[in-house]
Design a protein around this motif. Structure first.
Motif, PDB file in Angstrom:
ATOM      1  N   PHE A  35     -40.071 -30.649 -16.690  1.00  0.00           N
ATOM      2  CA  PHE A  35     -40.729 -30.282 -15.439  1.00  0.00           C
ATOM      3  C   PHE A  35     -40.624 -31.469 -14.486  1.00  0.00           C
ATOM      4  O   PHE A  35     -41.105 -32.559 -14.793  1.00  0.00           O
ATOM      5  N   VAL A  36     -39.953 -31.270 -13.353  1.00  0.00           N
ATOM      6  CA  VAL A  36     -39.775 -32.316 -12.354  1.00  0.00           C
ATOM      7  C   VAL A  36     -39.941 -31.697 -10.965  1.00  0.00           C
ATOM      8  O   VAL A  36     -39.775 -30.489 -10.792  1.00  0.00           O
ATOM      9  N   PRO A  37     -40.262 -32.518  -9.970  1.00  0.00           N
ATOM     10  CA  PRO A  37     -40.421 -31.975  -8.610  1.00  0.00           C
ATOM     11  C   PRO A  37     -39.144 -31.338  -8.056  1.00  0.00           C
ATOM     12  O   PRO A  37     -39.201 -30.330  -7.361  1.00  0.00           O
ATOM     13  N   THR A  38     -37.980 -31.935  -8.335  1.00  0.00           N
ATOM     14  CA  THR A  38     -36.701 -31.357  -7.897  1.00  0.00           C
ATOM     15  C   THR A  38     -35.668 -31.554  -8.998  1.00  0.00           C
ATOM     16  O   THR A  38     -35.784 -32.465  -9.819  1.00  0.00           O
ATOM     17  N   VAL A  39     -34.638 -30.722  -8.976  1.00  0.00           N
ATOM     18  CA  VAL A  39     -33.570 -30.834  -9.973  1.00  0.00           C
ATOM     19  C   VAL A  39     -32.771 -32.116  -9.789  1.00  0.00           C
ATOM     20  O   VAL A  39     -32.050 -32.534 -10.691  1.00  0.00           O
ATOM     21  N   SER A  40     -32.929 -32.754  -8.641  1.00  0.00           N
ATOM     22  CA  SER A  40     -32.218 -34.007  -8.389  1.00  0.00           C
ATOM     23  C   SER A  40     -32.813 -35.176  -9.158  1.00  0.00           C
ATOM     24  O   SER A  40     -32.214 -36.248  -9.223  1.00  0.00           O
ATOM     25  N   GLU A  41     -33.971 -34.999  -9.748  1.00  0.00           N
ATOM     26  CA  GLU A  41     -34.619 -36.070 -10.504  1.00  0.00           C
ATOM     27  C   GLU A  41     -34.300 -36.042 -11.994  1.00  0.00           C
ATOM     28  O   GLU A  41     -34.792 -36.872 -12.752  1.00  0.00           O
ATOM     29  N   ILE A  42     -33.466 -35.106 -12.405  1.00  0.00           N
ATOM     30  CA  ILE A  42     -33.092 -34.999 -13.816  1.00  0.00           C
ATOM     31  C   ILE A  42     -31.875 -35.878 -14.087  1.00  0.00           C
ATOM     32  O   ILE A  42     -30.910 -35.877 -13.314  1.00  0.00           O
ATOM     33  N   ASN A  43     -31.905 -36.604 -15.182  1.00  0.00           N
ATOM     34  CA  ASN A  43     -30.772 -37.431 -15.590  1.00  0.00           C
ATOM     35  C   ASN A  43     -29.882 -36.575 -16.499  1.00  0.00           C
ATOM     36  O   ASN A  43     -30.077 -36.505 -17.709  1.00  0.00           O
ATOM     37  N   TYR A  44     -28.896 -35.918 -15.897  1.00  0.00           N
ATOM     38  CA  TYR A  44     -28.040 -34.996 -16.640  1.00  0.00           C
ATOM     39  C   TYR A  44     -27.155 -35.721 -17.649  1.00  0.00           C
ATOM     40  O   TYR A  44     -26.878 -35.186 -18.720  1.00  0.00           O
ATOM     41  N   GLN A  45     -26.727 -36.928 -17.323  1.00  0.00           N
ATOM     42  CA  GLN A  45     -25.901 -37.686 -18.267  1.00  0.00           C
ATOM     43  C   GLN A  45     -26.694 -38.010 -19.530  1.00  0.00           C
ATOM     44  O   GLN A  45     -26.161 -37.939 -20.634  1.00  0.00           O
ATOM     45  N   ALA A  46     -27.981 -38.335 -19.391  1.00  0.00           N
ATOM     46  CA  ALA A  46     -28.817 -38.602 -20.564  1.00  0.00           C
ATOM     47  C   ALA A  46     -29.010 -37.327 -21.377  1.00  0.00           C
ATOM     48  O   ALA A  46     -28.987 -37.364 -22.614  1.00  0.00           O
ATOM     49  N   LEU A  47     -29.184 -36.196 -20.710  1.00  0.00           N
ATOM     50  CA  LEU A  47     -29.313 -34.932 -21.446  1.00  0.00           C
ATOM     51  C   LEU A  47     -28.062 -34.660 -22.270  1.00  0.00           C
ATOM     52  O   LEU A  47     -28.135 -34.236 -23.417  1.00  0.00           O
ATOM     53  N   ARG A  48     -26.908 -34.923 -21.669  1.00  0.00           N
ATOM     54  CA  ARG A  48     -25.641 -34.696 -22.376  1.00  0.00           C
ATOM     55  C   ARG A  48     -25.436 -35.721 -23.484  1.00  0.00           C
ATOM     56  O   ARG A  48     -25.165 -35.366 -24.634  1.00  0.00           O
ATOM     57  N   ASP A  49     -25.569 -36.998 -23.152  1.00  0.00           N
ATOM     58  CA  ASP A  49     -25.210 -38.063 -24.086  1.00  0.00           C
ATOM     59  C   ASP A  49     -26.254 -38.315 -25.168  1.00  0.00           C
ATOM     60  O   ASP A  49     -25.902 -38.600 -26.311  1.00  0.00           O
ATOM     61  N   GLN A  50     -27.524 -38.233 -24.835  1.00  0.00           N
ATOM     62  CA  GLN A  50     -28.583 -38.568 -25.793  1.00  0.00           C
ATOM     63  C   GLN A  50     -29.193 -37.358 -26.475  1.00  0.00           C
ATOM     64  O   GLN A  50     -29.744 -37.478 -27.566  1.00  0.00           O
ATOM     65  N   CYS A  51     -29.091 -36.190 -25.837  1.00  0.00           N
ATOM     66  CA  CYS A  51     -29.723 -34.989 -26.408  1.00  0.00           C
ATOM     67  C   CYS A  51     -28.712 -33.955 -26.887  1.00  0.00           C
ATOM     68  O   CYS A  51     -29.097 -32.960 -27.495  1.00  0.00           O
ATOM     69  N   GLY A  52     -27.452 -34.162 -26.577  1.00  0.00           N
ATOM     70  CA  GLY A  52     -26.434 -33.217 -27.022  1.00  0.00           C
ATOM     71  C   GLY A  52     -26.394 -31.921 -26.226  1.00  0.00           C
ATOM     72  O   GLY A  52     -25.782 -30.950 -26.658  1.00  0.00           O
ATOM     73  N   ILE A  53     -27.026 -31.893 -25.057  1.00  0.00           N
ATOM     74  CA  ILE A  53     -27.008 -30.696 -24.215  1.00  0.00           C
ATOM     75  C   ILE A  53     -25.578 -30.492 -23.719  1.00  0.00           C
ATOM     76  O   ILE A  53     -24.924 -31.434 -23.265  1.00  0.00           O
ATOM     77  N   LYS A  54     -25.090 -29.252 -23.780  1.00  0.00           N
ATOM     78  CA  LYS A  54     -23.710 -28.969 -23.394  1.00  0.00           C
ATOM     79  C   LYS A  54     -23.611 -28.176 -22.098  1.00  0.00           C
ATOM     80  O   LYS A  54     -22.538 -28.079 -21.503  1.00  0.00           O
ATOM     81  N   ALA A  55     -24.727 -27.582 -21.669  1.00  0.00           N
ATOM     82  CA  ALA A  55     -24.718 -26.759 -20.462  1.00  0.00           C
ATOM     83  C   ALA A  55     -26.144 -26.657 -19.931  1.00  0.00           C
ATOM     84  O   ALA A  55     -27.102 -26.908 -20.669  1.00  0.00           O
ATOM     85  N   VAL A  56     -26.262 -26.318 -18.663  1.00  0.00           N
ATOM     86  CA  VAL A  56     -27.581 -26.105 -18.060  1.00  0.00           C
ATOM     87  C   VAL A  56     -27.546 -24.838 -17.231  1.00  0.00           C
ATOM     88  O   VAL A  56     -26.486 -24.388 -16.788  1.00  0.00           O
TER      89      VAL A  56
END
Length: 97
Positions: free
Chosen positions: A37-58
């Protein structure tokens, strides 16, 4: 900026991969629950989601997330976040619903 034509002109077709994924989510509904939960989608660190959490898509809900309801013009505060997601995951791995 506006959403790409693909996002604003939907074409009906059978997407077996999407149906398989939907069945998986129906069996495990926590997969579709918001986890960040963030105020805007621009505040999400997508590289960390991919690299540290293994997220492959959003996926994003268009109305009230990227645009005003029923509009195709991106909200200025969402532009950088959407672009960052596309840069990180690739256009084919970013869904706008």
């Amino acid at each position: 900026p506006t959403l790409p034509n693909e996002a604003s002109s939907m074409v009906q077709s059978i997407n077996l991969k999407a149906l398989t994924t939907l069945a998986s989510v129906v069996r495990r509904p926590y997969l579709a629950a918001p986890h960040v939960f963030v105020p805007t989608v621009s505040e999400i660190n997508y590289q960390a989601l991919r690299d540290q959490c293994g997220i492959k898509a959003v996926m994003f809900d268009k109305d009230n997330t990227l645009t005003a309801p029923y509009e195709n013009t991106l909200h200025p505060r969402a532009q950088a976040g959407l672009q960052s997601a596309i840069d990180t995951f690739g256009q084919k791995n970013v869904a706008i619903l």
